[in-house]
Motif scaffolding. Structure first.
Motif, mmCIF file in Angstrom:
data_model
loop_
_atom_site.group_PDB
_atom_site.id
_atom_site.type_symbol
_atom_site.label_atom_id
_atom_site.label_comp_id
_atom_site.label_asym_id
_atom_site.label_seq_id
_atom_site.Cartn_x
_atom_site.Cartn_y
_atom_site.Cartn_z
ATOM 1 N N GLN A 1 0.814 -1.212 0.000
ATOM 2 C CA GLN A 1 0.000 0.000 0.000
ATOM 3 C C GLN A 1 0.848 1.263 0.000
ATOM 4 N N ASP A 2 2.072 1.178 0.448
ATOM 5 C CA ASP A 2 3.001 2.298 0.383
ATOM 6 C C ASP A 2 3.502 2.453 -1.050
ATOM 7 N N THR A 3 3.487 3.698 -1.563
ATOM 8 C CA THR A 3 3.820 3.914 -2.971
ATOM 9 C C THR A 3 5.243 3.478 -3.291
ATOM 10 N N ALA A 4 6.201 3.866 -2.474
ATOM 11 C CA ALA A 4 7.590 3.495 -2.737
ATOM 12 C C ALA A 4 7.768 1.979 -2.741
ATOM 13 N N ALA A 5 7.138 1.294 -1.794
ATOM 14 C CA ALA A 5 7.237 -0.166 -1.729
ATOM 15 C C ALA A 5 6.537 -0.812 -2.919
ATOM 16 N N ALA A 6 5.414 -0.228 -3.345
ATOM 17 C CA ALA A 6 4.684 -0.769 -4.501
ATOM 18 C C ALA A 6 5.512 -0.642 -5.771
ATOM 19 N N ILE A 7 6.227 0.478 -5.928
ATOM 20 C CA ILE A 7 7.088 0.653 -7.108
ATOM 21 C C ILE A 7 8.192 -0.394 -7.109
ATOM 22 N N GLU A 8 8.838 -0.563 -5.965
ATOM 23 C CA GLU A 8 9.920 -1.556 -5.858
ATOM 24 C C GLU A 8 9.401 -2.954 -6.175
ATOM 25 N N ALA A 9 8.227 -3.291 -5.652
ATOM 26 C CA ALA A 9 7.655 -4.613 -5.912
ATOM 27 C C ALA A 9 7.318 -4.779 -7.393
ATOM 28 N N MET A 10 6.790 -3.717 -8.018
ATOM 29 C CA MET A 10 6.410 -3.792 -9.425
ATOM 30 C C MET A 10 7.631 -4.011 -10.319
ATOM 31 N N LEU A 11 8.751 -3.413 -9.968
ATOM 32 C CA LEU A 11 9.950 -3.531 -10.801
ATOM 33 C C LEU A 11 10.461 -4.960 -10.880
ATOM 34 N N GLY A 12 10.188 -5.763 -9.861
ATOM 35 C CA GLY A 12 10.622 -7.155 -9.883
ATOM 36 C C GLY A 12 9.491 -8.144 -10.084
ATOM 37 N N ALA A 13 8.314 -7.645 -10.479
ATOM 38 C CA ALA A 13 7.121 -8.498 -10.562
ATOM 39 C C ALA A 13 7.023 -9.236 -11.893
ATOM 40 N N GLN A 14 6.190 -10.262 -11.900
ATOM 41 C CA GLN A 14 5.865 -11.007 -13.107
ATOM 42 C C GLN A 14 4.377 -10.860 -13.394
ATOM 43 N N ALA A 15 3.996 -11.099 -14.649
ATOM 44 C CA ALA A 15 2.592 -10.983 -15.050
ATOM 45 C C ALA A 15 1.855 -12.286 -14.755
ATOM 46 N N HIS A 16 0.757 -12.172 -14.009
ATOM 47 C CA HIS A 16 -0.071 -13.315 -13.652
ATOM 48 C C HIS A 16 -1.499 -13.078 -14.154
ATOM 49 N N PRO A 17 -2.196 -14.121 -14.610
ATOM 50 C CA PRO A 17 -3.592 -13.945 -15.034
ATOM 51 C C PRO A 17 -4.504 -13.737 -13.833
ATOM 52 N N VAL A 18 -5.400 -12.765 -13.951
ATOM 53 C CA VAL A 18 -6.337 -12.408 -12.889
ATOM 54 C C VAL A 18 -7.758 -12.417 -13.460
ATOM 55 N N GLN A 19 -8.693 -12.977 -12.715
ATOM 56 C CA GLN A 19 -10.083 -13.049 -13.164
ATOM 57 C C GLN A 19 -10.708 -11.655 -13.270
ATOM 58 N N VAL A 20 -11.478 -11.468 -14.331
ATOM 59 C CA VAL A 20 -12.180 -10.212 -14.585
ATOM 60 C C VAL A 20 -13.677 -10.484 -14.664
ATOM 61 N N GLY A 21 -14.467 -9.669 -13.979
ATOM 62 C CA GLY A 21 -15.912 -9.717 -14.122
ATOM 63 C C GLY A 21 -16.355 -8.711 -15.171
#
Length: 326
Positions: free
Chosen positions: A113-133
């Motif tokens: 939820q912290d912006t700086a932490a979210a950016i850091e997490a996004m930089l090392g993240a992978q794409a996963h399929p997520v259900q959409v309604g």
């Protein structure tokens, strides 16, 4: 595209200037500094007016697709919904930097939820399929509804503009909404080949496990099984609605006789409308609009590809348990 890496892809960020409690310029600077330091290619577009967000999101998603990049939503649930709609339409992955009040979508998927932490997490993240309604052709990630709930959201936004954005203000606004008199919905529902007519204060369709768990609905696990959950409130008094709100806060919604809940993959709803009317007020992920009836609720056959932080081996159960009790 499952678990695909986008560590070198350009990031096209849509920042909603009205989201969050922090100064928008400070958030803009923080995102820019962190992305520049990472060496990633990026562009940030800060949007001042809410009505410009869907159009900007569609343009950035189109550019991300052409560049093999990622479109990123920096905002609350409404902003995330607009970017998800664009990413889902374009077929490109998306990232999320949560800036909202409740942030159900990001919390469900382990995004800080912290912006700086979210950016850091996004930089090392992978794409996963997520259900959409889907409601008709409109994406919803958290919920879609008609009746009392859209009224509650409109009142909540009015209170936030007067008193600021916080969970206390949101809960106070909900209480004030419930104390007003409300007309009952008359709905014709078709599901699984069966048709029935019902009266209800609201129809709520949830696509977010965390939100459904918080109010105590067993259908929360349906989200992991390719389905969504529906909640209908039987006709009740004003004080019955207040009691319902209290029981929801205690995760006891499923125990109330006034509540009907079930899971499904496809459902068509035809509201009774005044003569000459073809549109009904609906809410999708906190944004209220008018949509043409009948309303078709369904699980999208195509997932959304979301950049999700990596979970350490053996930590999955811990994260799931923590999310369920936030």
């Amino acid at each position: 595209m499952r678990h695909s890496s986008f560590h070198d892809s350009p990031l096209l960020v849509l920042l909603n200037a009205a989201s969050g409690r922090d100064d928008a310029q400070a958030t803009y600077a923080l995102i820019g500094q962190q992305l520049a330091a990472s060496g990633r290619r990026y562009r940030i577009e800060m949007v001042e007016r809410g009505e410009d967000i869907p159009r900007t999101a569609q343009r950035l998603a189109s550019q991300a697709t052409a560049q093999g990049g990622v479109v990123v939503a920096a905002g609350g649930d409404g902003t995330i919904n607009a970017v998800a709609q664009a990413a889902h339409d374009a077929g490109c992955p998306m990232g999320v930097l949560p800036q909202g009040t409740f942030n159900y979508f990001s919390r469900t998927h382990g995004i800080p939820q912290d912006t700086a932490a979210a950016i850091e997490a996004m930089l090392g993240a992978q794409a996963h399929p997520v259900q959409v309604g889907l409601i008709n052709d409109r994406v919803f990630l958290v919920n879609a509804s008609l009746g009392l709930y859209p009224d509650l959201l409109e009142d909540r936004e009015a209170y936030k503009q007067r008193f600021g954005r916080s969970r206390v203000v949101a809960l106070f606004a909900a209480g004030a909404t419930l104390l007003r008199e409300h007309r009952q919905l008359r709905l014709r529902i078709e599901r699984g080949g069966a048709v029935r007519d019902v009266r209800s204060a609201t129809l709520f369709v949830g696509n977010n496990r965390l939100q459904l768990e918080q109010v105590g609905l067993p259908e929360a696990r349906a989200i992991d099984q390719g389905r969504v959950a529906a909640v209908m409130l039987k006709p009740t008094s004003t004080w019955g609605l207040v009691r319902l709100m209290w029981r929801s806060a205690r995760a006891e919604l499923a125990e109330m006789q006034e509540v009907e809940h079930f899971q499904f993959q496809h459902m068509t709803v035809q509201p009774w409308l005044p003569y000459g009317s073809r549109r009904v007020k609906v809410a999708t992920d906190g944004e209220v609009s008018l949509m043409r009836a009948p309303l078709e609720f369904r699980v999208s056959p195509r997932p959304l590809y979301l950049l999700k932080p990596a979970v350490r081996p053996g930590a999955a159960d811990v994260v799931e348990h923590a999310a369920a009790h936030l």
